[in-house]
Design a protein around this motif. Structure first.
Motif, PDB file in Angstrom:
ATOM      1  N   HIS A 193       0.867  -1.178   0.000  1.00  0.00           N
ATOM      2  CA  HIS A 193       0.000   0.000   0.000  1.00  0.00           C
ATOM      3  C   HIS A 193       0.904   1.228   0.000  1.00  0.00           C
ATOM      4  O   HIS A 193       1.837   1.310   0.805  1.00  0.00           O
ATOM      5  CB  HIS A 193      -0.906  -0.010   1.234  1.00  0.00           C
ATOM      6  N   ASP A 194       0.670   2.147  -0.924  1.00  0.00           N
ATOM      7  CA  ASP A 194       1.563   3.297  -1.048  1.00  0.00           C
ATOM      8  C   ASP A 194       1.103   4.515  -0.249  1.00  0.00           C
ATOM      9  O   ASP A 194       1.622   5.612  -0.399  1.00  0.00           O
ATOM     10  CB  ASP A 194       1.741   3.688  -2.518  1.00  0.00           C
ATOM     11  N   GLY A 195       0.120   4.302   0.621  1.00  0.00           N
ATOM     12  CA  GLY A 195      -0.438   5.397   1.404  1.00  0.00           C
ATOM     13  C   GLY A 195      -1.761   5.888   0.877  1.00  0.00           C
ATOM     14  O   GLY A 195      -2.540   6.526   1.602  1.00  0.00           O
ATOM     15  N   LYS A 196      -2.036   5.547  -0.390  1.00  0.00           N
ATOM     16  CA  LYS A 196      -3.305   5.935  -1.004  1.00  0.00           C
ATOM     17  C   LYS A 196      -4.070   4.735  -1.564  1.00  0.00           C
ATOM     18  O   LYS A 196      -5.282   4.670  -1.470  1.00  0.00           O
ATOM     19  CB  LYS A 196      -3.055   6.937  -2.138  1.00  0.00           C
ATOM     20  N   ARG A 197      -3.337   3.786  -2.129  1.00  0.00           N
ATOM     21  CA  ARG A 197      -3.996   2.653  -2.766  1.00  0.00           C
ATOM     22  C   ARG A 197      -3.059   1.442  -2.775  1.00  0.00           C
ATOM     23  O   ARG A 197      -1.854   1.573  -2.559  1.00  0.00           O
ATOM     24  CB  ARG A 197      -4.415   3.000  -4.195  1.00  0.00           C
ATOM     25  N   TRP A 215      -2.973  -4.864   7.938  1.00  0.00           N
ATOM     26  CA  TRP A 215      -1.559  -5.150   7.711  1.00  0.00           C
ATOM     27  C   TRP A 215      -0.988  -4.263   6.598  1.00  0.00           C
ATOM     28  O   TRP A 215       0.149  -3.778   6.697  1.00  0.00           O
ATOM     29  CB  TRP A 215      -1.387  -6.623   7.353  1.00  0.00           C
ATOM     30  N   LEU A 216      -1.761  -4.024   5.559  1.00  0.00           N
ATOM     31  CA  LEU A 216      -1.282  -3.236   4.432  1.00  0.00           C
ATOM     32  C   LEU A 216      -1.290  -1.731   4.703  1.00  0.00           C
ATOM     33  O   LEU A 216      -0.540  -0.984   4.074  1.00  0.00           O
ATOM     34  CB  LEU A 216      -2.129  -3.526   3.190  1.00  0.00           C
ATOM     35  N   ASP A 217      -2.145  -1.284   5.606  1.00  0.00           N
ATOM     36  CA  ASP A 217      -2.310   0.150   5.855  1.00  0.00           C
ATOM     37  C   ASP A 217      -0.980   0.780   6.285  1.00  0.00           C
ATOM     38  O   ASP A 217      -0.491   0.552   7.385  1.00  0.00           O
ATOM     39  CB  ASP A 217      -3.364   0.357   6.937  1.00  0.00           C
ATOM     40  N   ARG A 218      -0.431   1.582   5.415  1.00  0.00           N
ATOM     41  CA  ARG A 218       0.892   2.151   5.667  1.00  0.00           C
ATOM     42  C   ARG A 218       0.902   3.124   6.846  1.00  0.00           C
ATOM     43  O   ARG A 218       1.945   3.377   7.460  1.00  0.00           O
ATOM     44  CB  ARG A 218       1.381   2.861   4.412  1.00  0.00           C
ATOM     45  N   SER A 219      -0.263   3.702   7.152  1.00  0.00           N
ATOM     46  CA  SER A 219      -0.334   4.648   8.269  1.00  0.00           C
ATOM     47  C   SER A 219      -0.425   3.949   9.619  1.00  0.00           C
ATOM     48  O   SER A 219      -0.323   4.587  10.664  1.00  0.00           O
ATOM     49  CB  SER A 219      -1.533   5.582   8.099  1.00  0.00           C
ATOM     50  N   ASN A 220      -0.622   2.648   9.613  1.00  0.00           N
ATOM     51  CA  ASN A 220      -0.751   1.876  10.846  1.00  0.00           C
ATOM     52  C   ASN A 220       0.631   1.583  11.418  1.00  0.00           C
ATOM     53  O   ASN A 220       1.371   0.756  10.891  1.00  0.00           O
ATOM     54  CB  ASN A 220      -1.516   0.576  10.574  1.00  0.00           C
ATOM     55  N   ARG A 221       1.002   2.259  12.510  1.00  0.00           N
ATOM     56  CA  ARG A 221       2.303   2.057  13.156  1.00  0.00           C
ATOM     57  C   ARG A 221       2.142   1.447  14.549  1.00  0.00           C
ATOM     58  O   ARG A 221       3.061   1.516  15.361  1.00  0.00           O
ATOM     59  CB  ARG A 221       3.041   3.390  13.263  1.00  0.00           C
TER      60      ARG A 221
END
Length: 227
Positions: free
Chosen positions: A45-49, A176-182
């Motif tokens: 995931h690139d942050g948008k899609r 898992w893919l959500d790049r904003s999830n830290r």
């Protein structure tokens, strides 16, 4: 563990399943016996899609001095991800999923090892949790590689092997893919054995043991359509 797997659907099916509108995979072809050190389809995931591309299977950490030993890092144990230098920094920002519709493992019996194909009961695509990294060589060339995360076996796999790939359902896949999830503790809790009631296993030909074999007949049940 996971050392061989299958992804036999069409490119269009992959794009639809993962909501891909701009793939960067130039030469996709179904794989009936995907093996380490091959380039395999993966989703990030690139942050948008979501984006679909190719990663070489066998993690080569970005800090490695040379392109070697990647074949040893085809799997990463979920229980020790945060303890291993090769993996711990990737959990926060370099997560991916590896699309599959089955994987192979070998069951040890008195008369030897017997290969089986393990899949979902509905035969559909599933997502194996992974990590990726990007290595830059002395000449500036970049190599993108990945590893498949494993966990303890569920009740189906327990008679075959003590490990299995982490399979994510649709909800956990998105997390898992959500790049904003830290949220590392929450992410680690996603890495659980999959529901054995939704899976099945059947014997296949020993031909899957040869990485040069990659054809549809490998999917056939041994004894009925052995190759």
């Amino acid at each position: 563990m996971c050392g061989r797997y299958t992804i036999t659907v069409t490119f269009e099916e992959l794009m639809t399943r993962y909501f891909i509108d701009d793939p960067s995979f130039d030469q996709y072809a179904p794989k009936f016996n995907a093996a380490p050190m091959q380039y395999i389809p993966a989703v990030i995931h690139d942050g948008k899609r979501n984006k679909l591309g190719a990663l070489r299977w066998g993690l080569l950490p970005s800090w490695s001095k040379e392109d070697k030993n990647a074949a040893k890092l085809i799997n990463a144990r979920s229980e020790s991800l945060l303890e291993k230098a090769s993996f711990k920094s990737l959990v926060a920002s370099r997560r991916c999923v590896i699309p599959a519709d089955g994987f192979y493992d070998w069951q040890v019996k008195e008369d030897g090892k017997h290969p089986l194909r393990i899949m979902l009961q509905d035969g559909g695509i599933f997502s194996m949790a992974g990590l990726y990294d990007i290595w830059t060589g002395p000449d500036g060339a970049k190599i993108s590689t990945c590893t498949i995360i494993t966990t303890a076996a569920n009740s189906l796999m327990a008679d075959i092997h003590d490990r299995m790939p982490v399979i994510l359902n649709r909800d956990t896949e998105a997390q898992w893919l959500d790049r904003s999830n830290r949220d590392i503790p929450a992410l680690m809790k996603l890495l659980q054995p999959y529901d054995s009631g939704q899976m099945l296993a059947y014997p296949v030909s020993p031909a899957v043991g040869n990485v040069r074999n990659d054809y549809r007949e490998l999917l056939h049940r041994a004894g009925a359509d052995a190759v």
